[in-house]
Structures are given as C-alpha cells and as structure tokens.
Design an enzyme around this catalytic site. Sequence first.
Site, PDB file in Angstrom:
ATOM      1  N   TYR A  14     -90.794 -68.650  -2.033  1.00  0.00           N
ATOM      2  CA  TYR A  14     -89.409 -68.377  -1.687  1.00  0.00           C
ATOM      3  C   TYR A  14     -89.121 -66.874  -1.777  1.00  0.00           C
ATOM      4  O   TYR A  14     -90.042 -66.070  -1.922  1.00  0.00           O
ATOM      5  CB  TYR A  14     -88.472 -69.234  -2.538  1.00  0.00           C
ATOM      6  CG  TYR A  14     -88.660 -70.707  -2.256  1.00  0.00           C
ATOM      7  CD1 TYR A  14     -88.417 -71.211  -0.978  1.00  0.00           C
ATOM      8  CD2 TYR A  14     -89.119 -71.586  -3.236  1.00  0.00           C
ATOM      9  CE1 TYR A  14     -88.624 -72.558  -0.685  1.00  0.00           C
ATOM     10  CE2 TYR A  14     -89.315 -72.930  -2.954  1.00  0.00           C
ATOM     11  CZ  TYR A  14     -89.068 -73.415  -1.682  1.00  0.00           C
ATOM     12  OH  TYR A  14     -89.275 -74.742  -1.386  1.00  0.00           O
TER      13      TYR A  14
ATOM     14  N   ARG B 212     -89.475 -68.711 -13.166  1.00  0.00           N
ATOM     15  CA  ARG B 212     -90.642 -69.486 -12.715  1.00  0.00           C
ATOM     16  C   ARG B 212     -91.444 -68.633 -11.749  1.00  0.00           C
ATOM     17  O   ARG B 212     -90.905 -68.055 -10.810  1.00  0.00           O
ATOM     18  CB  ARG B 212     -90.219 -70.786 -12.026  1.00  0.00           C
ATOM     19  CG  ARG B 212     -91.398 -71.516 -11.372  1.00  0.00           C
ATOM     20  CD  ARG B 212     -91.005 -72.797 -10.672  1.00  0.00           C
ATOM     21  NE  ARG B 212     -91.414 -73.962 -11.441  1.00  0.00           N
ATOM     22  CZ  ARG B 212     -91.897 -75.093 -10.904  1.00  0.00           C
ATOM     23  NH1 ARG B 212     -92.044 -75.207  -9.590  1.00  0.00           N
ATOM     24  NH2 ARG B 212     -92.232 -76.119 -11.655  1.00  0.00           N
TER      25      ARG B 212
ATOM     26  N   GLY C 223     -93.208 -82.844 -13.451  1.00  0.00           N
ATOM     27  CA  GLY C 223     -92.388 -82.967 -12.264  1.00  0.00           C
ATOM     28  C   GLY C 223     -92.264 -84.390 -11.778  1.00  0.00           C
ATOM     29  O   GLY C 223     -91.419 -85.147 -12.232  1.00  0.00           O
ATOM     30  N   ARG C 224     -93.118 -84.780 -10.824  1.00  0.00           N
ATOM     31  CA  ARG C 224     -92.985 -86.098 -10.206  1.00  0.00           C
ATOM     32  C   ARG C 224     -93.058 -87.228 -11.232  1.00  0.00           C
ATOM     33  O   ARG C 224     -92.472 -88.288 -11.015  1.00  0.00           O
ATOM     34  CB  ARG C 224     -94.069 -86.275  -9.141  1.00  0.00           C
ATOM     35  CG  ARG C 224     -93.914 -85.318  -7.968  1.00  0.00           C
ATOM     36  CD  ARG C 224     -94.968 -85.543  -6.900  1.00  0.00           C
ATOM     37  NE  ARG C 224     -96.327 -85.459  -7.409  1.00  0.00           N
ATOM     38  CZ  ARG C 224     -96.976 -84.319  -7.629  1.00  0.00           C
ATOM     39  NH1 ARG C 224     -96.377 -83.164  -7.397  1.00  0.00           N
ATOM     40  NH2 ARG C 224     -98.211 -84.322  -8.076  1.00  0.00           N
TER      41      ARG C 224
END
Length: 362
Positions: A177, A224, A316-317
């Site tokens: 990003y 992060r 996470g997931r």
Amino acid sequence: MPDLFDPLTLGAITAPNRVLMAPLTRGRADRDAVPTAIMADYYAQRASAGLIISEATGISRQGLGWPFAPGLWNDAQVEAWKPVIAAVHEAGGRIVAQLWHMGRQVHSSVIGEQPVSSSATQTKGHMHTYEGRQPSEVARALDLSEIPGILDDYARAAENARKAGFDGVQIHAANGYLIDQFLRDGANQRSDAYGGSVDNRIRLLSDVAERVVAAIGADRTSVRLSPNGESQGVDDSDPHALFLPAAKRLSELGIAFLELREPGPEGTFGRTEVPKLSPAIRTVFDGPLVVNSDYVTREEAQAALDSGVADAVSFGRTFLANPDLPERLRTGAPLNEGNMATWYSQGPEGYIDYPALAKQDA
C-alpha cells in the site's frame, strides 16, 4: 521465555495474552465507509484477543478503494465506530485502529479520482470495485506539495480514532500500500527527497509516524511492515538494507510495538523464498515485536516466542473463523473452518455466526 498466555505491555495497553488478532478486511461498512451495527457483534465476539488490530480503515476517500471498508475521516464514521469500540471494551477487550491509504491499489470508480502512488506506476491485475473486479489503472505520482496533506490525513484519522474510543492506532505501512510503495525501490522511482536513497524512501514512513505520535502519543502508536518478498507488485532489491533502518527509526520514536507480516515459501496467501527479516530487525528495534503470517497452532506461536525474536503473534484467518481463538489454543480444542466465500460479503453469514466453544458444548 514468555508463554503465549502471559501478559504483555504494548505501550499504553496491557494485553492479557500474546495472541493478537491481525487486521482482517471484511467489507461490512456501508458505501460511505461508515461502520454498521453488525461490526460491534463481530469485534466483541473476539474480545479475548490480547489485542485486536482492526480491519484496515481509510484515512481519506482518496486512500480507501476497497468496497464497504470503513473509514475514519469524518464525524459520521467516528460516531458509528463508538458503539463498536464500546462493545469491545464492555466484553473486556482492547482494540486499535489500523490506518490505511491504499495508494495505487484502488480503482477510480471507487475513490472518484485517479489513483496516487510514489511514482506513475501500475499494479498488474484487477482491483475490487462495487461493480466487481476491474483492470488496474496507472497511478499518478504524488507531488511534493501534496505530501503535507497526506500527513494531515493520517494525523486527523489518528485523532478521530481516539475520539471514537480506540485504544490506539496502527499505521499500515505494509502489503504494497501507499507507504510501502514509497519504501521499496520496485515502486518508488522518485528523484526528490522521498526517493532514491534508503533515507529518502523511509522519509514518508518517518513523517507519518512522527505526526501520529504527536497527535496521540508514541505509546498508542504502532506500525505494520512486510519486509520480505513481493506484495501486490511491490518489492525491493535489498530489503535488509531498507527495513533495518526503517525499524531503527521507529524504535527511536518509541512506538508501542512493531508488527511484521512475513510469509514463507509455503505461505497460503503470498509466499516467498526471501528469508524473514525479523531476527535482524529484532537487533535494531527495542520495543515489542509481533510476528504474523500463517500461524495456526499454539506450538507454532510458542516457538516464535521461544526463539527470542517475537514478543507476540498475530493470528489472521484463524481468528476470522474462531472468535474464541485464545481459549481454543489454550485448551487444544478443534478449530472452525473458515468460509472464504463470505469473507467480503455484507451480511452476517461467515461473519458473526461462527460458534464459540461454549455454544458448541451447550
């Protein structure tokens, strides 16, 4: 070495365990990036995490191109976040907002203008839009005169996060990003003060962190990074030479913690042969270090702590499908399987209907 279920101080936040919830985009806000009531249920269900890092949250319309993702740039968004945060706190949890500018990883049909980046470049593939996936577009390079406005957006979003009740923020400088597009030489082709040398390429990260620290305090600011391997078309020719100075700068600012997303050669969503940099970053970053990517079991997470590199692990997931993940890890209970088809849908299915242990046993 600490146990995964020992408490940990993360700046101003005392985490009761070292099982952190990683940021997970879920797409349950409305088209104006305003959080919805169902998000309070989702986050409160996961309040047993040592700390919840929220889904990536836009600092501006320019920076938020993911359909139905939330924002933190206006009063309506702040007010809608308040009951979400209150629900987490009432359930005994702690939560920070991840601040997001996607840079070139957006489509003009969502943000209403041409994407921006460090340089006039284009991501291969397609972007998510309200009309489905559409081909990516060439971004325009941000002008030097626009950088102060980007810094203002980060500072305002951080202040809005605190107004909404968040316990702090995380600056999203990873995953290809905007900040990552400035950091890595595969995307940054600038020849001004924000391009070329390592010192110049880490300047935006440093400037953003300084502004956020000034707005809400270093003890409520985290970052992060994704230091190893390509991410959404963004890569660097010498990550060791880049990310160690970047981490050292963040250490000098005294941020609350640094999270590293580091996939391996067998990664499920992103894989790379580039070695993990966390052991080297550990030598230059003095604060708590959180590692992330493909951690599933207690044994894997504990091994990261035992190595002396990590102070905590963000899942996470696994947290997506297991709202009571810390208890499942602690007791060795089986894990729910996630339903990928509902990750970014707008309803309760695959969002707040994953059963906790107590409901399964009832």
